[in-house]
Design a protein around this motif. Structure first.
Motif, PDB file in Angstrom:
ATOM      1  N   SER A 208       0.807  -1.226   0.000  1.00 48.77           N
ATOM      2  CA  SER A 208       0.000   0.000   0.000  1.00 48.77           C
ATOM      3  C   SER A 208       0.837   1.272   0.000  1.00 48.77           C
ATOM      4  CB  SER A 208      -0.948   0.006   1.206  1.00 48.77           C
ATOM      5  OG  SER A 208      -0.228  -0.126   2.421  1.00 48.77           O
ATOM      6  N   ASP A 209       2.101   1.195   0.411  1.00 55.14           N
ATOM      7  CA  ASP A 209       2.953   2.388   0.408  1.00 55.14           C
ATOM      8  C   ASP A 209       3.607   2.633  -0.938  1.00 55.14           C
ATOM      9  OD1 ASP A 209       2.366   3.012   3.001  1.00 55.14           O
ATOM     10  OD2 ASP A 209       4.259   2.285   3.857  1.00 55.14           O
ATOM     11  N   GLY A 210       3.506   1.693  -1.862  1.00 56.52           N
ATOM     12  CA  GLY A 210       4.187   1.816  -3.143  1.00 56.52           C
ATOM     13  C   GLY A 210       3.349   2.518  -4.189  1.00 56.52           C
ATOM     14  N   SER A 211       3.962   2.763  -5.323  1.00 61.56           N
ATOM     15  CA  SER A 211       3.263   3.407  -6.436  1.00 61.56           C
ATOM     16  C   SER A 211       3.466   2.655  -7.742  1.00 61.56           C
ATOM     17  CB  SER A 211       3.749   4.860  -6.602  1.00 61.56           C
ATOM     18  OG  SER A 211       5.168   4.920  -6.685  1.00 61.56           O
ATOM     19  N   GLY A 212       4.352   1.663  -7.756  1.00 58.35           N
ATOM     20  CA  GLY A 212       4.569   0.859  -8.950  1.00 58.35           C
ATOM     21  C   GLY A 212       4.014  -0.534  -8.801  1.00 58.35           C
ATOM     22  N   ALA A 213       4.329  -1.167  -7.671  1.00 54.27           N
ATOM     23  CA  ALA A 213       3.812  -2.506  -7.387  1.00 54.27           C
ATOM     24  C   ALA A 213       2.451  -2.389  -6.721  1.00 54.27           C
ATOM     25  CB  ALA A 213       4.781  -3.264  -6.470  1.00 54.27           C
ATOM     26  N   ILE A 214       1.419  -2.871  -7.399  1.00 53.57           N
ATOM     27  CA  ILE A 214       0.069  -2.799  -6.848  1.00 53.57           C
ATOM     28  C   ILE A 214      -0.104  -3.826  -5.738  1.00 53.57           C
ATOM     29  CG2 ILE A 214      -2.384  -3.114  -7.415  1.00 53.57           C
ATOM     30  CD1 ILE A 214      -1.746  -2.032 -10.191  1.00 53.57           C
ATOM     31  N   PHE A 215       0.617  -4.932  -5.828  1.00 56.08           N
ATOM     32  CA  PHE A 215       0.521  -5.967  -4.803  1.00 56.08           C
ATOM     33  C   PHE A 215       1.912  -6.484  -4.483  1.00 56.08           C
ATOM     34  CE2 PHE A 215       0.654  -8.349  -8.714  1.00 56.08           C
ATOM     35  CZ  PHE A 215       1.356  -9.512  -8.401  1.00 56.08           C
ATOM     36  N   ALA A 216       2.052  -7.059  -3.305  1.00 56.36           N
ATOM     37  CA  ALA A 216       3.312  -7.702  -2.916  1.00 56.36           C
ATOM     38  C   ALA A 216       3.191  -9.193  -3.209  1.00 56.36           C
ATOM     39  CB  ALA A 216       3.585  -7.477  -1.436  1.00 56.36           C
ATOM     40  N   PRO A 217       4.075  -9.770  -3.995  1.00 61.09           N
ATOM     41  CA  PRO A 217       3.986 -11.205  -4.286  1.00 61.09           C
ATOM     42  C   PRO A 217       4.087 -12.031  -3.009  1.00 61.09           C
ATOM     43  CG  PRO A 217       5.550 -10.102  -5.757  1.00 61.09           C
ATOM     44  CD  PRO A 217       5.205  -9.123  -4.688  1.00 61.09           C
ATOM     45  N   LEU A 218       3.232 -13.031  -2.900  1.00 59.45           N
ATOM     46  CA  LEU A 218       3.221 -13.903  -1.723  1.00 59.45           C
ATOM     47  C   LEU A 218       3.395 -15.371  -2.079  1.00 59.45           C
ATOM     48  CD1 LEU A 218       0.188 -12.393   0.263  1.00 59.45           C
ATOM     49  CD2 LEU A 218       2.624 -11.905   0.601  1.00 59.45           C
ATOM     50  N   ALA A 219       2.883 -15.786  -3.236  1.00 59.01           N
ATOM     51  CA  ALA A 219       2.796 -17.216  -3.543  1.00 59.01           C
ATOM     52  C   ALA A 219       3.656 -17.665  -4.710  1.00 59.01           C
ATOM     53  CB  ALA A 219       1.339 -17.593  -3.826  1.00 59.01           C
ATOM     54  N   MET A 220       4.159 -16.761  -5.536  1.00 59.06           N
ATOM     55  CA  MET A 220       4.851 -17.220  -6.743  1.00 59.06           C
ATOM     56  C   MET A 220       6.215 -17.831  -6.439  1.00 59.06           C
ATOM     57  SD  MET A 220       5.924 -13.713  -8.753  1.00 59.06           S
ATOM     58  CE  MET A 220       4.227 -13.160  -8.908  1.00 59.06           C
ATOM     59  N   GLY A 221       6.687 -17.705  -5.200  1.00 61.27           N
ATOM     60  CA  GLY A 221       7.924 -18.377  -4.820  1.00 61.27           C
ATOM     61  C   GLY A 221       7.663 -19.580  -3.946  1.00 61.27           C
ATOM     62  N   GLY A 222       6.388 -20.019  -3.874  1.00 61.40           N
ATOM     63  CA  GLY A 222       5.988 -21.079  -2.953  1.00 61.40           C
ATOM     64  C   GLY A 222       5.126 -20.468  -1.865  1.00 61.40           C
ATOM     65  N   ALA A 223       4.141 -21.220  -1.385  1.00 62.45           N
ATOM     66  CA  ALA A 223       3.158 -20.672  -0.450  1.00 62.45           C
ATOM     67  C   ALA A 223       3.470 -20.982   1.006  1.00 62.45           C
ATOM     68  CB  ALA A 223       1.767 -21.201  -0.800  1.00 62.45           C
ATOM     69  N   GLY A 224       4.738 -21.291   1.332  1.00 67.56           N
ATOM     70  CA  GLY A 224       5.091 -21.613   2.710  1.00 67.56           C
ATOM     71  C   GLY A 224       4.833 -20.473   3.672  1.00 67.56           C
ATOM     72  N   GLY A 225       4.947 -19.235   3.198  1.00 66.57           N
ATOM     73  CA  GLY A 225       4.728 -18.091   4.066  1.00 66.57           C
ATOM     74  C   GLY A 225       3.286 -17.909   4.480  1.00 66.57           C
ATOM     75  N   LEU A 226       2.362 -18.598   3.808  1.00 70.18           N
ATOM     76  CA  LEU A 226       0.940 -18.466   4.116  1.00 70.18           C
ATOM     77  C   LEU A 226       0.452 -19.542   5.074  1.00 70.18           C
ATOM     78  CD1 LEU A 226      -0.330 -17.715   0.491  1.00 70.18           C
ATOM     79  CD2 LEU A 226       0.245 -16.081   2.272  1.00 70.18           C
ATOM     80  N   ARG A 227       1.340 -20.398   5.519  1.00 71.53           N
ATOM     81  CA  ARG A 227       0.933 -21.474   6.434  1.00 71.53           C
ATOM     82  C   ARG A 227       0.560 -20.888   7.787  1.00 71.53           C
ATOM     83  NH1 ARG A 227       4.048 -25.012   9.510  1.00 71.53           N
ATOM     84  NH2 ARG A 227       5.945 -24.216   8.557  1.00 71.53           N
ATOM     85  N   ALA A 228      -0.563 -21.326   8.330  1.00 71.83           N
ATOM     86  CA  ALA A 228      -1.097 -20.768   9.579  1.00 71.83           C
ATOM     87  C   ALA A 228      -0.815 -21.709  10.736  1.00 71.83           C
ATOM     88  CB  ALA A 228      -2.593 -20.513   9.461  1.00 71.83           C
ATOM     89  N   SER A 229       0.275 -21.471  11.433  1.00 72.95           N
ATOM     90  CA  SER A 229       0.579 -22.218  12.647  1.00 72.95           C
ATOM     91  C   SER A 229       1.619 -21.450  13.437  1.00 72.95           C
ATOM     92  CB  SER A 229       1.101 -23.626  12.313  1.00 72.95           C
ATOM     93  OG  SER A 229       2.343 -23.553  11.641  1.00 72.95           O
ATOM     94  N   GLY A 230       1.591 -21.636  14.755  1.00 76.21           N
ATOM     95  CA  GLY A 230       2.559 -20.975  15.607  1.00 76.21           C
ATOM     96  C   GLY A 230       2.091 -19.613  16.089  1.00 76.21           C
TER      97      GLY A 230
END
Length: 334
Positions: A208-230
């Motif tokens: 949201s602070d950027g002006s070029g990238a509308i979104f921050a990539p989360l899944a195109m390098g693998g979705a491990g960061g989206l795992r919900a535990s801990g």
């Protein structure tokens, strides 16, 4: 004693350790909304150096997209949405997604609801107001006009989630995005497409602070960061590692397509007319292209499109990926 607030955000977790309760049953004061924000603030402090590195990488991607053509954003959005579909278990391939987004075409084996949800993700990852302006509008979800006053309202649940996000304004957008993603189902915002919706919403908040990238990539390098535990520190650490991997993947994708575009411009310089230029732009924006799709996007004749596709394939700029005589698809030979 604090009076119970009837509009308290019921989905916020309670304290990890509670004293034994020897009091008779009755109303109890709930932890303030800022309790969960404090946990994420401590997690952010613990990972400050890692957060700074990821924020720097996202800033570099933002600057590159700001200076690059619009087609780059579209290409990254298609790749991210396809990867999110696999994370959510609906598994929409890049070729099916490209046909659906460009021409609303689907096959007998396709799930129309899944295509619609992933198509929604592409639209939200390529533009439009962010989720914090109006979450219900962002999600295309509204309460029925005939809903009873006593019914559980989506707008109330969305408002409660937004209240917590607003109260966390001092956190870095990347941390806020992670917190919002993990509070999503607790806030009752889940549903059939909750994982895709939650991830797309978080990706927009993170950038949201950027002006070029509308979104921050989360899944195109693998979705491990989206795992919900801990606990929050563990979740934020995974989130930062996953986002860093996704950003690196996005940057490599842009490197490849930028190099291909320069080569295509040189090789196709001898061609005249608008169709070669239009086709080159199509291959810059779309990972996979069919002849009917190229006709639709470029508004060129079928003969002109097929002639130029054959020339580009013979020149080594594109390659046919299906190995079929019919329903053929091409991708840039990166």
């Amino acid at each position: 004693m604090e009076i119970v607030n009837q509009k308290r955000h019921w989905f916020l977790p309670g304290p990890l350790e509670e004293e034994p309760d020897d009091l008779p049953p009755g109303p109890r004061a709930e932890p303030p909304d800022t309790a969960v924000i404090g946990d994420w603030a401590k997690a952010e402090e613990a990972h400050a150096a890692r957060l700074a590195r990821v924020a720097g990488s996202l800033g570099a991607l933002d600057d590159r997209l700001l200076r690059g053509p619009e087609g780059w954003r579209h290409r990254l959005a298609l790749i991210e949405a396809a990867n999110l579909s696999w994370f959510a278990g609906v598994r929409v391939s890049s070729d099916r997604l490209a046909l659906w987004v460009s021409m609303r075409l689907s096959g007998a084996q396709d799930n129309p609801n899944a295509l619609a949800r992933v198509g929604w993700a592409v639209r939200r990852l390529t533009g439009g107001p962010g989720p914090e302006a109006d979450l219900a509008a962002f999600l295309d979800r509204r309460d029925p006009e005939t809903i009873e006053d006593s019914s559980d309202r989506f707008e109330d649940r969305a408002g409660a989630w937004l209240d917590v996000m607003t109260a966390a304004a001092e956190l870095h957008p990347i941390t806020r995005a992670c917190m919002g993603f993990h509070l999503w189902s607790l806030a009752g915002l889940g549903g059939q497409g909750d994982q895709i919706e939650a991830a797309v919403t978080a990706s927009r908040i993170a950038a949201s602070d950027g002006s070029g990238a509308i979104f921050a990539p989360l899944a195109m390098g693998g979705a491990g960061g989206l795992r919900a535990s801990g606990l929050p520190p563990e979740r934020l650490a995974r989130w930062l590692d996953g986002m860093n991997s996704a950003i690196l993947t996005a940057m490599r994708t842009l490197d490849d397509i930028e190099a291909w575009t320069g080569r295509a411009e040189n090789v196709m310089a001898q061609l005249s007319g608008r169709t070669p230029v239009a086709l080159r732009k199509v291959f810059m924006e779309w990972p996979l292209v069919t002849a009917p799709m190229a006709e639709s996007v470029t508004e060129a004749s079928r003969a002109a499109v097929q002639r130029n596709l054959a020339w580009m394939e013979a020149s080594g700029l594109i390659r046919e990926v299906t190995g079929q005589g019919r329903y053929r698809m091409w991708s840039p030979d990166l």
